[in-house]
Structure formats: structure tokens, C-alpha cells
Design a protein around this motif. Structure first.
Motif, mmCIF file in Angstrom:
data_model
loop_
_atom_site.group_PDB
_atom_site.id
_atom_site.type_symbol
_atom_site.label_atom_id
_atom_site.label_comp_id
_atom_site.label_asym_id
_atom_site.label_seq_id
_atom_site.Cartn_x
_atom_site.Cartn_y
_atom_site.Cartn_z
ATOM 1 N N SER B 237 0.828 -1.203 0.000
ATOM 2 C CA SER B 237 0.000 0.000 0.000
ATOM 3 C C SER B 237 0.865 1.256 0.000
ATOM 4 N N VAL B 239 4.220 1.397 -1.262
ATOM 5 C CA VAL B 239 4.933 1.512 -2.532
ATOM 6 C C VAL B 239 3.951 1.763 -3.674
ATOM 7 N N GLY B 240 2.749 1.207 -3.551
ATOM 8 C CA GLY B 240 1.751 1.407 -4.593
ATOM 9 C C GLY B 240 0.821 2.577 -4.307
ATOM 10 N N ALA B 241 1.303 3.532 -3.499
ATOM 11 C CA ALA B 241 0.446 4.649 -3.068
ATOM 12 C C ALA B 241 -0.232 5.340 -4.254
ATOM 13 N N GLU B 242 0.536 5.518 -5.330
ATOM 14 C CA GLU B 242 0.004 6.242 -6.480
ATOM 15 C C GLU B 242 -1.158 5.471 -7.106
ATOM 16 N N THR B 243 -0.961 4.172 -7.275
ATOM 17 C CA THR B 243 -2.004 3.343 -7.868
ATOM 18 C C THR B 243 -3.252 3.337 -6.990
ATOM 19 N N VAL B 244 -3.031 3.192 -5.693
ATOM 20 C CA VAL B 244 -4.157 3.150 -4.769
ATOM 21 C C VAL B 244 -4.991 4.425 -4.901
ATOM 22 N N ARG B 245 -4.316 5.557 -5.044
ATOM 23 C CA ARG B 245 -5.049 6.815 -5.149
ATOM 24 C C ARG B 245 -5.673 7.013 -6.530
ATOM 25 N N ALA B 246 -4.913 6.637 -7.565
ATOM 26 C CA ALA B 246 -5.424 6.848 -8.920
ATOM 27 C C ALA B 246 -6.704 6.053 -9.156
ATOM 28 N N TYR B 247 -6.830 4.907 -8.535
ATOM 29 C CA TYR B 247 -8.017 4.095 -8.758
ATOM 30 C C TYR B 247 -9.015 4.177 -7.605
ATOM 31 N N GLY B 248 -8.703 5.033 -6.635
ATOM 32 C CA GLY B 248 -9.643 5.217 -5.541
ATOM 33 C C GLY B 248 -9.946 3.947 -4.775
ATOM 34 N N VAL B 249 -8.927 3.105 -4.576
ATOM 35 C CA VAL B 249 -9.185 1.849 -3.884
ATOM 36 C C VAL B 249 -8.611 1.848 -2.468
#
Lengths: 656, 645
Positions: B237, B239-249
Motif C-alpha cells: 500500500s 509503494v503502490g500509493a500512487e495506484t491506490v489513489r489513482a483508482y480510488g481503492v
């Protein structure tokens, strides 16, 4: 969660807050501990009673006492069982409290990790963040193990003190003399321990940080053969941590024996003073025995306080390190506006209104900031496909990440369907905007979960058909069908068993399955074959059309309008489908766009169709024709070389 | 000590400890408790350094602990309760003797603690470093079998678990045994029969502990595993902060982490219950023994074998006996926790290194690199074959371009040539030497790979580029964020800077020159802080393309004989890419490059094009030749030409 006040005050607050958060558990733990205290007295009383009224008379020949031998055994056994139960209760509930508070800290920390913006994460090493949830959490909660014990026996200590006072104030004074000494020793201890523990905990974080970063870089380390260098980097930190831990250990090593010895010192004082008091006839010898006995009994409870005091500095340091994260601000604030969801109009309109982005400079003068974007005005009509072109480092990524609100602009506004992105409700943007970033992050999970990013069967989770459709559009369908398990095939951490291009296509499928109204592709196909890239981009465009058409079918009035638009423009443009904004390098991709935005140095240089920019924007022309120019240059070079070769040959001939 | 079992307690260990590919990092080693301790000490011999002296001091401290209550008892009996009133002189004498013993014991205890801390911490530092190094020595495939976050837990949290036991437990266990022996000796003086009764009464407790320890061990092992899994989830969560936010998950991610936190909590709670159960059963038996002694002692006394005074004194000794026994149960629990952590660290160290250096590996001279692949086949563990007999001859001083569709096997070739993996069959040779016979130091000096995703360390652009420099100890090694954040104390920094200013200037000049030669000076100049620009965690403050630029400069500074570029400029704009390609062309004269690229501009500029198709080499030849022929390459090139204009 920040604490204020003196160290004592903050330490008390740490303990109080922890217990207050689980009142039931702590009531039971402290209660069981109190019972334990009472029963400890009970055991001695029972042994005393058994000795006086059973053992001694029985051995002396008292028949009645002899009959009571078994009774004595039973009474002692009963007390033993209750005592053991109280110990079990104390340990279990104290243990529960300890793990509950740990879980609370972990939950608070990880919620905050998810809440804080990407910019915060860039500045905070992952290893440190992991360490907060382990080492710092353990440090912050270590004190809760002995705490119920110490609190439970407070009553016992109180009773003992009262009994001592009743026996003789001088004896009590002798016994209690150790209290100020304990306080003084503890003050010295806390003063030395706090900085030592602070340093140790920080180094623990650093060690975790180096380990995490180095393991993340494992491939690079191998590629460059820098294992030795990494080992010495990690070794250096580890040795520093070792030294810091030894320092903590030395302080603790000196403190613990002193605290453990103090009760015995008290007992000896009582004996000394007691002998004097007997000689003056103020107390009876039996009183001394009782007093000494009371003190012996107090030894363990007093030591429990020692353990609490010993753990306190660590608890405070751990707690404050956690508090720094939990109290960190900067999480994006959300409004309560919602985007209109008219069915006919699938695409989202986008406007950037004099947008600028500054970031604080990390090095250099304090308060200096760096401008990444400035004066950017962009307007994208619904359903348009727009390409953002510019050299590496020109600000394209910063620009497009604003659209998904990964961060907010320093100046100006980002308007989605005319609504300022900052006023939109939480979850509103991800529901309508999908951003595919340059580097794809894959979760250690199945293909399905990585596409849907939802739990299987959860409300609103895409169906398998929709997942397959997205995979098909991303040209990953066949690859997934070939995997053992298909959609259920597990993907290794960070998608280690997929190639770079496959990872990117998975990310595109992830975006498409959500049916976004705005699709932002940040050079999302760089590792994909050009041919496949074309297929994907065309697929996206076509689907946008289909969706628009489908929706139009559902809604007559809008259908008319959409058809009218289509007919009016005599082609695909402007499509009322998904709005697509893509950062692209390949001219074939750019050719798919209705319009091109050329960005350089954080500013929009020009906007227009590809042909328009080719005609009037030399910077754009240089980018667009870089490959051609290079091919030409190379061919010319080769021709020149050949010509020079011929010339040389001729010259040679002439020379001969 | 009977409680310690030497059989593997974790019965549900995966059977495929070394499965077909043998490449997994096991969750925990299958060693028994004693074997774990032995192995642990073997790995960190510092732990037992000076142990005998420490043990001697500990015995003194323990003796002190027994002596003091005895002295108190004696003072009361013969000093205060004597016939004819208290004997002040005697009390003073005994009390000062006791005080002396007390001070001596406390001093010994402090000394023991300090010694233990020193040796334990030294041993654990070694353990950490060895495990850390081993992770890097493992093959890339093995590394990928465990989540990074969980790997971190092995060198941090799992090691910390060991520390508590090593610091206190080991010695306390011995001291407790010693105390038990002393108390037994004293009890024997009073009544051999009662002593036997006491020992027999404790038999059930030993059995309970022996039995219980197995469960305690399992519970602790589960806790360690859950903590590792939790860190894996949290690390994702973060390291993947950007992905988590970009997809609102964020919500779902939070739920999953919450699940991991909850699982850790429940495993911990379970271990707490078991520990409490074993400990309180010790308390129960200790106090029941008291009852038994009272009953048996009275019966003996009635029979005339014991006086009341002897029995009372004996009861006092029983309490001296049960104290250390209870302490020992506590320590044994702690031991199980340590063993659980230790096993996880040992499991890392014992994971076989699949791509290893052979003993007597060859060191090669630097010079133009000649790479040959002979009938090379490769399949990933439990996967289909991806290369089906590739034979290639790449002469020295050649610029080779490897092209082909995604999944055709291009990257696999790059990984085999750089020996990130070994072929399943066939041979990869560098200047006629099988890569498996080459020393790693020599191989990595000569052959450098630039992977597609340019990973950067948290630090400046300068630090990261300088990381490629050989034989320079500065660079990110000592300059990364963590060190600087630490802001070493003034004096330290001064002495260091004095000695290294010269070298730093040299490094800087070399890095500047590299960027200039690559035609990237303009880009550096446009960076917010030039070479001093901070790149952030994993380099994320830069764009993917910019990270690739730094990665290329870094590899360039390493000055290898063979540079393998795996899509190394995929995220860079065409103009910059062309500039870099041209720079590499002119500068790699005398060197070889293997470039894997989708953009065929690279192939146009190369000396030799290798077309890979579905795991086979389909075509090999110069660009012009292949482009003219009617094959895969000519099609690829035609479509490339169509796309670029």
C-alpha cells in the motif's frame, strides 16, 4: 494524538490513553492483578495458619490438629488454585490489552498511510513506515505488559504501608525510605534512557529503510554487481544500531539491579531500625518479624513498578514516533460536490484554468520553491482525444496527474465538467477518471483482483465478462487465457512474472474495466509493441464510440443530439465517448488524437492538430521527426563514408 | 531443561522444503529448538563470546539472590528473636554482611547485563548482515518469491525477537537452574524425603511445560508469519500509493491491511493465552507443592522424622525453590518466541543460492566482449519453455539490437547474458568462458544491465549516477537520504568531509562529464537543483523517463565492456532517445552493446539485428540486409516507418 507537557505528564498520558481505549480488558486485568495481590497475602496467611494451628500442634502431639492436616492441605490447595487463576486472568487480559493497543496503533498508522498524499510518501521511506507498525508499535506498547500488574498491586502496597504505620512510624519510615531513592534513581534513568532510546528507535527505522530500499533495488544491485556496497551500507547502519542498542542496554543494565535491590535494602533498614526500637522498648520483636515479612511480600509488586518505569522511556519514544505520522497533515480535503451523471454524455469535459504547480526545494535555501508548471490553460471538450507531447522532464506527468487529483495545483483550478476538482466528494474522481501511470504497480493477487481492484462478488465489482472485455481491449486476453488458472492465476509481487509490456497492458485493462468518463494515459504503452499499442488505442477509441452509441440508444433525446454531432462533423470527431488524454511519444499514437498539446518547461507552447503544430511549432517538429531526421542523418553519414571511401581509393590510385 | 524438545515442533512445515526449482524462501526453517540454537550461534558466534566469565558473574549474582533472604531469615531468628532480647551487635553484623552481599550481587548483575548486551547485540548485528547479504546473493527468481516487506521483517523484526531471549533469557535460564540446585542442596540438609517429594511434585509441571511449549512455539511461529504477511500488505500500500489513489481503492486496501492487522492480533492473542496458561500452571504447581509439603511434612513430623522448626524452615526453602522454577517457565516461553524468529532468519540464510559463483571461478581481463549462446533453452520454474534452443554469436565491438514482440523472449536473453539467471540447458559464454565459471566480480565489472524500470535510491541525481562508479566508496553508499537525514554530528562530519572533499569533487566531475557525453547536460541544467535535485523515494519525484536517463548515466559510469540495455529508453522522448543512442554509439566504440527495443530506430543504428520470435532466433543480420529481405524484420520495420511519420 500528540502529547504535551513534561515527560512525566506525557508518559502518564501514554498509559492512560492506552487503558482508556480498552476499559473492559483493563478493568479485568487490573482486577485479576488485585486479586493476585490479595491472594499472595492469602497464601502467606494460609501457610501461617497451617503452621500455627496444624503443623506445630500436630507434631507436638495434638490429635485434633492431626485430623486437620488434610484440611490444611485442602485450604492451601484451594488458595493455590485461586491464585493460579488470578495469575492466568491477569496475564491473559494484560496480554489482550497489549495486542489490542498494538492493533489500534497499526490501524491508525495504516489508515493514515492510505490517507496521506503521494507527495508525502515520496518523502517518507517505506522501510520507516513499516518500522512504525512493528518496532515503534512494540516500543509504544511494551509498558502495557507489566502495567496491570503494577496497578493491581497498588492496593496491596497501600495496605502494607498502612499496616507498617500501625506497627510503628519509625519502622514505616525505614521501609519507605526506599521510595524517594527509587524516584531519584528513576529520574536519572529516564534522563539517560530517553535520548538513548530515541536514537535506537530512529536507527531501527533507518535499518528497515535501508533494507527495504535495497531489496526493492535487488535487480539493480545484481545488474551492477554492487552487493558488497549494499552490504557495507546496511552493515554500517546495523552497527550503528548495535552501538545504540548497547548504549540502551547499559543504562538498563545499571538501572535494573538497583531497582531490584532496593526492597532488600529496605528490609535490612527495617531490621536495623527495628533492633534499635526494640532496645528502646517501643516495639516487640514479633512486630519486626511482621514488618520484615510485609516488605518481603512487597518485593515483587515494587519490582513490577520497576518494570513499568524501565519500559516508560521506550513507550514514550515509540508513541511519539507513531504520533508524528498519525498527526501528519496534508491529506487532500474533499468537498461534497458530485459530477453530473447524464447518461447520454459519456465524456467528461476538462479545463485547466491558469494552473501552476510549485514544489518546495528540498536542498538549497529554505522556503525556496521550484515551479513545475506555470500558466497552463487547457480546455478539452467531452469525448475528445488529446495527446500531450513534450520532452522528458517538461512537466507532462505533473500535468496529467492533476486530472486524477493525485495532487492539487498551487495556483489556478482544475475543472472537471465545470466543477473544481477540489470541491468534489471523496471517491467521485476515481469513479469517473482513470489514470494509467508510467510505471505499473501490480498487487500480489490474482489477475482478476488486479484488474477489478475489488473483492470478488463485492457490490459494484465488474463481472468476469467485463474483465475479459477489458483484457481483450488491452490485448492481454490471450496471455491471460494461456496462464494456468486464467483470471485466478496469481501474479507475483509487483507482477514479477509478467513482462514490462504485459504489466502496462494489465494496467490499461484495470482502467478500462471501470468504464471511466475520462481516461488519462501517462505514456502507458511505452513497453508495448507499437503494433499492439495501435490496436489498444484504436480499441479504446472505438469502444468509446460504442458506449456513446449504446447510451444514445437508451436515451432518444441525447441520441438525436449525438447523431447530429456525428453527422454534422461527418466523422468521428468530436466523439461524445470517453475523453482520452494521453502522454505520447509515438507519432502513430499522436495521429489518433484530435488535438495535440505541446508542453515545454512547464508551459503549454502550442495547441492544435498535429498538422497545425508541424507547420508552426519548430520544437514540436523536432520531436515529431526525431526518428526520421536520425534515419536521414545516418543514411547521409553512411553515404558520406562510402563516398569518402571511394575518394580515398581514388586518391590512393592517383598516388600510385 | 527437560522441557526443551529437540524435534521439529512445527509439524505442518511445507514438505517441499526444496521443491522442484528449490528457489523459494521458506517461511521458517525446519530445525528443532536445540538445532536452531546451535545453528543460530554458529551464524553469530559473538553470542557466546566470553560466556564463561559472564556465567561465573551470573552465578555470583544468583548466589547473592539466595543469600539475602537467608541472611534476613537468620537475622530475625538469631539476632532478634533470640532468648533475652535482640542482639544489636549480631543484627548489625548480619545486616552489613547481607548488605555487602547485596551490593556485590547487584554489581555482578549489572556487569552480567552489560556483557550480555554487548555480545547479544554483536551477534544479532552479524545475523542481520548475513541474512541481508544472503537475500542479495539469491537469484532474482528466488528473490521474487517473497514480498519485499516480508523480507524486511526477517532482517528487522524477526531478529529483534531473538534479542530479548539472548539478552536476558539464556543466562537467566542457567541462573535459575543454578538457584534450583542451590535450593535443592539446602533442602536436602533439612529433609531428603521432603526434597524428593518436592521434586516428584514438579514432575507433572515439567510434563505440562514440555507439552505446552510445542503449542507456544507454533503460536509464536504463526505470529511471526502473520507479522511478515502484514508488512507485505502494508509495503504494497505504501509503494503502490500512487495506484491506490489513482483508482480510488484506498478503502479496499485499508480493509485488506485491516484484515492482516486483525490476523496478527488474533495470532498474538492466542500466543498470549498459551503463554499465560503455561505460566499460571507453573504458579499453580508451585503453590500446590506448598500444600503437599505441609501435609507430608506434618505426617512425617507426627511420625517423628521432622521437627516443627525444620518443617517451617523447609517451607521457606521451598519458596526459594519455586521462584526460579516459575522464572524458568517464563524464559522457556521467551525461548520459543526467539526460536520462532530465529528460524525465519535462518530460513533465509539457508535458502540455496541457485545462481552461485563456483569455487575457483575465473577472473577475466577487461577488453572487448565476445558473447556466444549455444543451444540455450530456458523455462521459468514450473512454467513452459520460453527459449527453445537459441544459438547466437555476437562478435566483440558490435552494437546488437534484439527485436521481437512482447513475450518473444528478448528480456530472457538479456537476463541470461548478464547471468541474472542460468539457462535450463545450453551455454552462455563470454570470451569463450562459460558464464557459470566466471567470478561475479569479474562478470559484473565487464557486463552491466540497464533494466527497463530505472530504480533510483532516495538521494540526489548525483548520488544515483555516482552509484555506477567503480571503486568509489562515496556515492549513494554513504550519501543516500537516510544517512543525510541522520545529519551526523558536527565533528564527525567535519573529519569526514576533510578527507573526502577531493574524492567528492572527482566524483562530481565524473558524473558531470557522463551527463555531458550523453548529451544530457541541458536536462540536468533544467532540473530544479541540477545534480543536487532530490529524486525522492524510489526516484518517484522524477518521471519514468527521467529515471531512465539517470539509470543510463549510472550504467555508463560503470564503464562496462558490454552494456545490455533492456528497453532502457522506452519512456524517453524521441529526440532525447536519439541523442542518447548517438552518444552511446560514439562512446561505445571498442565496447559492445546489446539493446532490446521496441523502437526500431535503435535497430537501424545497430551493426547486427537479432529478431526473436516465440523463443526462437528468427533472423540475424545487418539492418539493411534484413530490411530488404522479405521476413519478419522487414514487416516490423515497414510498420515502424509508417508509425513514425
Amino acid at each position: 494524538m500528540a502529547l504535551t507537557g513534561s515527560r512525566v505528564r506525557r508518559s502518564m498520558a501514554v498509559m492512560w490513553r492506552g487503558m482508556r481505549s480498552h476499559p473492559g480488558t483493563y478493568a479485568l486485568a487490573v482486577g485479576a492483578s488485585g486479586l493476585f495481590g490479595a491472594l499472595t497475602v492469602g497464601v502467606s496467611r494460609a501457610v501461617g495458619w497451617a503452621t500455627d494451628s496444624v503443623v506445630v500442634p500436630a507434631i507436638a502431639g495434638d490429635a485434633a490438629a492431626r485430623d486437620r492436616i488434610w484440611l490444611g492441605g485442602l485450604v492451601l490447595a484451594a488458595v493455590a488454585v485461586t491464585l493460579a487463576l488470578s495469575v492466568a486472568g491477569r496475564r491473559i487480559w494484560a496480554g489482550f490489552g497489549y495486542v489490542h493497543i498494538q492493533a489500534d496503533h497499526r490501524t491508525a498508522l495504516t489508515r493514515q498511510y492510505l490517507r496521506l498524499p503521494v507527495s508525502w510518501h515520496r518523502a517518507h521511506p517505506a522501510g520507516q513506515l513499516l518500522n512504525h507498525t512493528t518496532s515503534d508499535t512494540e516500543a509504544a506498547t511494551g509498558v502495557f505488559n507489566p502495567l496491570p500488574f503494577a496497578l493491581g498491586v497498588v492496593v496491596m502496597i497501600g495496605v502494607s504501608v498502612v499496616m507498617l504505620l500501625m506497627i510503628d512510624p519509625w519502622l514505616a519510615l525505614a521501609a519507605l525510605a526506599i521510595i524517594p531513592v527509587t524516584v531519584a534513581v528513576n529520574a536519572v534513568y529516564q534522563r539517560h534512557m530517553s535520548p538513548a532510546v530515541t536514537r535506537a528507535q530512529r536507527l531501527r527505522g533507518d535499518v528497515a529503510d535501508v533494507a527495504h530500499e535495497s531489496f526493492e533495488a535487488a535487480l539493480l544491485v545484481k545488474a551492477l554487481g554492487t552487493e558488497d556496497r549494499e552490504e557495507s551500507r546496511f552493515g554500517g547502519r546495523t552497527q550503528e544500531l548495535r552501538a545504540a542498542n548497547v548504549r540502551v542496554g547499559i543504562v538498563r543494565s545499571l538501572f535494573d539491579p538497583v531497582i531490584q535491590t532496593l526492597p532488600a535494602v529496605g528490609t535490612l533498614l527495617v531490621l536495623g531500625i527495628g533492633t534499635w526500637r526494640i532496645s528502646t522498648g517501643d516495639v516487640a520483636p514479633g512486630d519486626i518479624v511482621t514488618a520484615a515479612y510485609l516488605l518481603t511480600m512487597m518485593t515483587v509488586p515494587v519490582q513490577a513498578f520497576g518494570w513499568v518505569l524501565g519500559e516508560l522511556p521506550r513507550a514514550l519514544v515509540g508513541y511519539e514516533r507513531i504520533a508524528q505520522v498519525v498527526d501528519a497533515t496534508g491529506a487532500l480535503a474533499y468537498g461534497d460536490a458530485r459530477l453530473p451523471r447524464t447518461r447520454g454524455q459519456a465524456g467528461l469535459s476538462v479545463r485547466l484554468d491558469d494552473v501552476g504547480v510549485d514544489v518546495p526545494a528540498i536542498s538549497g535555501a529554505l522556503g525556496r520553491s521550484i515551479t513545475l508548471l506555470d500558466g497552463v490553460d487547457v480546455e478539452v471538450e467531452p469525448g475528445a482525444t488529446v495527446a500531450v507531447v513534450g520532452t522528458t522532464g517538461s512537466g507532462k506527468t505533473t500535468l496529467v496527474s492533476l486530472l486524477a487529483r493525485l495532487s492539487d495545483p498551487t495556483r489556478g483550478r482544475v475543472l472537471l465538467d465545470g466543477v473544481d476538482a477540489r470541491t468534489l466528494a471523496d471517491g467521485e474522481i476515481p469513479a469517473q477518471v482513470a489514470l494509467v501511470t508510467q510505471s505499473t504497480f501490480i498487487f500480489e493477487d490474482t489477475v482478476r483482483s488486479n484488474v477489478t481492484l475489488a473483492d470478488a462478488g463485492a457490490e459494484g465489482a465488474p463481472s468476469d465478462d467485463e474483465v475479459w472485455e477489458a483484457l481483450r481491449l488491452a490485448r492481454l486476453e490471450e496471455t491471460v487465457r494461456d496462464l494456468a488458472g486464467g483470471l485466478d492465476a496469481p501474479l507475483g509481487e509487483r507482477g514479477a512474472n509478467l513482462s514490462g509490456g504485459q504489466r502496462q497492458r494489465l494496467a490499461i485493462a484495470r482502467a478500462l474495466v471501470r468504464g471511466p468518463r475520462l481516461l488519462v494515459l501517462d505514456d502507458a504503452t511505452s513497453a508495448v509493441d507499437p503494433r499492439v499499442e495501435q490496436e489498444i488505442l484504436r480499441g479504446v477509441a472505438d469502444r468509446a464510440d460504442e458506449r456513446a452509441a449504446d447510451q444514445a440508444d437508451d436515451d432518444r433525446a441525447d441520441d438525436d443530439r449525438a447523431d447530429g454531432d456525428r453527422a454534422g462533423d461527418g466523422g468521428r470527431d468530436p466523439r461524445p465517448g470517453t475523453t482520452v488524454i494521453m502522454v505520447a511519444y509515438r507519432m502513430s499514437s499522436v495521429a489518433l488524437a484530435d488535438r495535440v498539446i505541446h508542453v515545454e518547461g512547464g508551459r503549454v507552447v502550442d495547441t492544435g492538430t498535429h498538422d497545425e503544430l508541424m507547420a508552426r511549432d519548430p520544437g514540436y517538429r523536432a520531436l515529431a521527426t526525431a526518428y526520421e531526421a536520425e534515419t536521414e542523418r545516418r543514411e547521409k553519414e553512411r553515404a558520406d563514408e562510402a563516398a569518402a571511401g571511394v575518394l580515398d581509393d581514388e586518391l590512393e590510385e592517383v598516388a600510385r | 531443561m527437560t522441557a526443551v524438545t529437540d524435534e521439529p515442533d512445527v509439524t505442518d512445515l511445507p514438505e517441499d522444503l526444496l521443491d522442484a526449482d528449490g528457489a523459494r524462501i521458506q517461511s521458517t526453517s525446519g530445525l528443532g529448538v536445540f538445532a536452531t540454537l546451535r545453528r543460530g550461534i554458529e551464524i553469530s558466534p559473538e553470542i557466546t563470546r566470553g560466556l564463561w566469565v559472564t556465567l561465573g558473574l551470573a552465578s555470583l549474582a544468583a548466589t547473592g539472590r539466595v543469600v539475602v533472604p537467608l541472611a534476613v531469615q537468620q537475622t530475625i531468628d538469631v539476632g532478634i528473636l533470640t532468648e533475652g532480647g535482640p542482639d544489636a551487635g549480631r543484627v548489625a553484623l548480619l545486616a552489613s554482611l547481607a548488605a555487602g552481599a547485596l551490593v556485590l550481587a547487584a554489581l555482578c548483575a549489572a556487569l552480567v547485563n552489560v556483557r550480555l548486551f554487548r555480545s547479544a547485540e554483536a551477534g544479532l548485528a552479524t545475523l542481520r548482515i548475513k541474512a541481508f547479504r544472503h537475500v542479495h546473493d539469491l537469484s532474482t527468481l528466488t528473490q521474487n518469491t517473497e514480498r519485499r516487506g516480508a523480507l524486511v521483517s526477517r532482517v528487522t523484526n524477526d531478529v529483534d525477537t531473538v534479542s530479548l531471549f539472548v539478552q536476558w533469557g539464556g543466562i537467566m535460564l542457567l541462573v535459575s537452574v543454578l538457584q534450583v540446585l542451590v535450593a535443592t542442596g539446602l533442602m536436602l540438609v533439612y529433609s531428603p524425603i521432603l526434597t524428593a517429594v518436592v521434586w516428584i511434585s514438579f514432575v507433572p509441571m515439567f510434563l505440562v511445560i514440555r507439552y505446552g511449549q510445542k503449542y507456544v512455539n507454533r503460536a509464536y511461529t504463526l505470529v511471526r508469519e502473520r507479522v511478515g504477511a502484514m508488512l507485505g500488505a502494508i509495503s504494497e500500500s505504501v509503494v503502490g500509493a500512487e495506484t491506490v489513489r489513482a483508482y480510488g481503492v484506498a478503502e479496499r486496501t485499508g480493509r485488506r491491511i485491516g484484515g492482516a492487522v486483525e490476523e496478527t492480533r488474533s495470532a498474538q492473542a492466542r500466543s498470549q493465552v498459551l503463554v499465560a496458561a503455561t505460566f499460571s500452571s507453573g504458579v499453580l504447581i508451585s503453590n500446590l507443592v506448598l500444600a503437599v509439603v505441609v501435609v507430608v511434612g506434618s505426617l512425617l513430623g507426627v511420625g517423628g522424622g521432622l521437627t516443627a522448626g525444620q518443617l517451617v524452615a523447609f517451607l521457606f526453602l521451598v519458596q526459594l525453590f519455586t521462584g526460579p522454577v516459575q522464572m524458568a517457565t517464563e524464559i522457556l516461553n521467551e525461548l520459543q518466541n526467539a526460536v520462532a524468529g530465529w528460524r525465519r532468519v535462518i530460513a533465509v540464510i539457508e535458502t540455496p543460492v541457485q545462481v552461485a559463483e563456483k569455487p575457483g571461478a575465473v577472473t577475466q581481463r577487461r577488453g572487448p566482449a565476445h558473447v556466444t549462446l549455444r543451444d540455450v533453452r530456458f523455462s521459468y520454474p514450473s512454467g513452459p519453455e520460453v527459449l527453445h534452443g537459441v544459438t547466437l554469436d555476437l562478435p566483440p565491438r558490435t552494437k546488437v539490437a534484439v527485436v521481437g514482440q512482447t513475450g518473444s523472449g528478448k528480456t530472457t536473453i538479456a537476463k541470461l547474458v548478464t547471468r541474472l539467471m542460468d539457462p535450463t540447458s545450453g551455454v552462455v559464454e563470454l570470451d569463450g568462458v562459460d558464464l557459470r565459471d566466471l567470478a561475479f566480480a569479474s562478470l559484473r565489472e565487464r557486463v552491466v544491465l540497464v533494466p527497463q524500470e530505472g530504480f533510483l535510491f532516495d538521494g540526489t541525481v548525483l548520488d544515483n549516477a555516482a552509484y555506477g562508479l567503480r571503486g568509489v566508496s562515496t556515492g549513494p553508499t554513504s550519501e543516500t537520504g537516510s544517512t543525510r537525514r541522520d545529519a551526523s554530528t558536527g565533528a564527525e562530519a567535519e573529519t569526514r568531509s576533510g578527507a573526502s572533499t577531493g574524492r567528492e569533487a572527482e566524483t562530481r566531475a565524473a558524473v558531470e562529464a557522463a551527463f555531458a557525453e550523453l548529451g544530457l547536460s541541458d536536462w540536468v541544467a533544467d532540473l530544479p537543483d541540477g545534480l543536487e535535485t532530490e529524486v525522492g523515494q524510489r526516484g518517484e519525484a522524477l518521471s519514468a523517463g527521467e529515471r531512465q536517463l539517470v539509470a543510463i548515466a549510472r550504467a555508463y559510469l560503470a564503464q562496462p565492456d558490454l552494456l545490455v540495455l533492456d528497453e532502457a529508453t522506452s519512456a524517453v522522448d524521441p529526440a532525447t532517445e536519439v541523442r542518447i543512442a548517438r552518444a552511446l554509439d560514439s562512446l561505445t566504440a571498442g565496447r559492445s552493446t546489446i539493446t532490446i527495443a521496441h523502437r526500431l530506430s535503435t535497430a537501424e543504428a545497430s551493426d547486427l539485428v537479432v529478431v526473436v520470435d516465440q523463443g526462437h532466433v528468427a533472423e540475424v543480420g545487418p539492418h539493411a540486409e534484413l530490411a530488404a529481405a522479405d521476413g519478419i524484420y522487414s514487416q516490423m520495420h515497414a510498420s515502424w516507418m509508417a508509425q513514425t511519420r
